[in-house]
Scaffold this motif. Structure first.
Motif, PDB file in Angstrom:
ATOM      1  N   ALA A   1       0.616  11.186 -10.499  1.00  0.00           N
ATOM      2  CA  ALA A   1      -0.166  12.424 -10.400  1.00  0.00           C
ATOM      3  C   ALA A   1       0.706  13.643 -10.686  1.00  0.00           C
ATOM      4  O   ALA A   1       0.275  14.581 -11.364  1.00  0.00           O
ATOM      5  N   GLY A   2       1.923  13.628 -10.193  1.00  0.00           N
ATOM      6  CA  GLY A   2       2.850  14.732 -10.473  1.00  0.00           C
ATOM      7  C   GLY A   2       3.158  14.839 -11.961  1.00  0.00           C
ATOM      8  O   GLY A   2       3.197  15.940 -12.525  1.00  0.00           O
ATOM      9  N   GLY A   3       3.380  13.701 -12.596  1.00  0.00           N
ATOM     10  CA  GLY A   3       3.636  13.690 -14.043  1.00  0.00           C
ATOM     11  C   GLY A   3       2.448  14.213 -14.835  1.00  0.00           C
ATOM     12  O   GLY A   3       2.614  14.983 -15.790  1.00  0.00           O
TER      13      GLY A   3
ATOM     14  N   ALA B   1       1.987  21.872 -19.177  1.00  0.00           N
ATOM     15  CA  ALA B   1       2.683  22.033 -20.455  1.00  0.00           C
ATOM     16  C   ALA B   1       1.687  22.203 -21.600  1.00  0.00           C
ATOM     17  O   ALA B   1       1.871  23.063 -22.474  1.00  0.00           O
ATOM     18  N   VAL B   2       0.625  21.409 -21.604  1.00  0.00           N
ATOM     19  CA  VAL B   2      -0.396  21.543 -22.649  1.00  0.00           C
ATOM     20  C   VAL B   2      -1.062  22.915 -22.558  1.00  0.00           C
ATOM     21  O   VAL B   2      -1.290  23.573 -23.583  1.00  0.00           O
ATOM     22  N   GLY B   3      -1.346  23.354 -21.350  1.00  0.00           N
ATOM     23  CA  GLY B   3      -1.944  24.674 -21.172  1.00  0.00           C
ATOM     24  C   GLY B   3      -1.045  25.783 -21.681  1.00  0.00           C
ATOM     25  O   GLY B   3      -1.512  26.734 -22.324  1.00  0.00           O
ATOM     26  N   ILE B   4       0.237  25.685 -21.423  1.00  0.00           N
ATOM     27  CA  ILE B   4       1.186  26.699 -21.891  1.00  0.00           C
ATOM     28  C   ILE B   4       1.258  26.700 -23.414  1.00  0.00           C
ATOM     29  O   ILE B   4       1.241  27.765 -24.052  1.00  0.00           O
ATOM     30  N   VAL B   5       1.322  25.518 -24.010  1.00  0.00           N
ATOM     31  CA  VAL B   5       1.372  25.431 -25.474  1.00  0.00           C
ATOM     32  C   VAL B   5       0.107  26.031 -26.088  1.00  0.00           C
ATOM     33  O   VAL B   5       0.181  26.807 -27.052  1.00  0.00           O
ATOM     34  N   LEU B   6      -1.041  25.721 -25.551  1.00  0.00           N
ATOM     35  CA  LEU B   6      -2.292  26.272 -26.093  1.00  0.00           C
ATOM     36  C   LEU B   6      -2.355  27.782 -25.900  1.00  0.00           C
ATOM     37  O   LEU B   6      -2.843  28.507 -26.775  1.00  0.00           O
TER      38      LEU B   6
ATOM     39  N   ILE C   1       0.841  -1.200   0.000  1.00  0.00           N
ATOM     40  CA  ILE C   1       0.000   0.000   0.000  1.00  0.00           C
ATOM     41  C   ILE C   1       0.876   1.251   0.000  1.00  0.00           C
ATOM     42  O   ILE C   1       0.611   2.210  -0.732  1.00  0.00           O
ATOM     43  N   THR C   2       1.946   1.242   0.785  1.00  0.00           N
ATOM     44  CA  THR C   2       2.856   2.388   0.827  1.00  0.00           C
ATOM     45  C   THR C   2       3.520   2.605  -0.532  1.00  0.00           C
ATOM     46  O   THR C   2       3.620   3.732  -1.016  1.00  0.00           O
ATOM     47  N   ASP C   3       3.968   1.518  -1.154  1.00  0.00           N
ATOM     48  CA  ASP C   3       4.592   1.619  -2.477  1.00  0.00           C
ATOM     49  C   ASP C   3       3.589   2.112  -3.516  1.00  0.00           C
ATOM     50  O   ASP C   3       3.924   2.930  -4.376  1.00  0.00           O
ATOM     51  N   GLY C   4       2.374   1.615  -3.438  1.00  0.00           N
ATOM     52  CA  GLY C   4       1.331   2.051  -4.375  1.00  0.00           C
ATOM     53  C   GLY C   4       1.003   3.518  -4.213  1.00  0.00           C
ATOM     54  O   GLY C   4       0.766   4.237  -5.195  1.00  0.00           O
ATOM     55  N   THR C   5       1.006   3.989  -2.980  1.00  0.00           N
ATOM     56  CA  THR C   5       0.748   5.412  -2.729  1.00  0.00           C
ATOM     57  C   THR C   5       1.863   6.269  -3.329  1.00  0.00           C
ATOM     58  O   THR C   5       1.598   7.298  -3.952  1.00  0.00           O
ATOM     59  N   ALA C   6       3.100   5.835  -3.156  1.00  0.00           N
ATOM     60  CA  ALA C   6       4.232   6.577  -3.723  1.00  0.00           C
ATOM     61  C   ALA C   6       4.148   6.597  -5.247  1.00  0.00           C
ATOM     62  O   ALA C   6       4.384   7.636  -5.876  1.00  0.00           O
ATOM     63  N   ASP C   7       3.799   5.464  -5.852  1.00  0.00           N
ATOM     64  CA  ASP C   7       3.658   5.403  -7.306  1.00  0.00           C
ATOM     65  C   ASP C   7       2.528   6.313  -7.781  1.00  0.00           C
ATOM     66  O   ASP C   7       2.654   6.999  -8.793  1.00  0.00           O
TER      67      ASP C   7
END
Length: 63
Positions: free
Chosen positions: A42-44, A51-56, A31-37
């Motif tokens: 989510a960060g990615g 990035a998409v917002g900036i390009v648009l 569960i801890t590993d899954g939370t970190a993943d």
């Protein structure tokens, strides 16, 4: 009647606190590993959305 309901509620709460089962350490680690993943994914996705917002935005200003 309210006193009876309050007493029964307190008894059920105390009983449920004592019934908690021990969780296998391997499950806790998974569960801890899954939370970190999940946080990494989510960060990615957040960076991708920005990035998409900036390009648009640039595309709209240029055109």
């Amino acid at each position: 009647m309210k006193k009876l309901v309050a007493t029964l509620g307190a008894a059920v709460t105390a009983f449920s606190a004592n019934v908690m089962a021990a969780v296998d350490p391997a499950i806790t680690t998974a569960i801890t590993d899954g939370t970190a993943d999940g946080k990494e994914i989510a960060g990615g996705l957040l960076i991708f959305a920005v990035a998409v917002g900036i390009v648009l935005y640039i595309k709209r200003k240029a055109g």
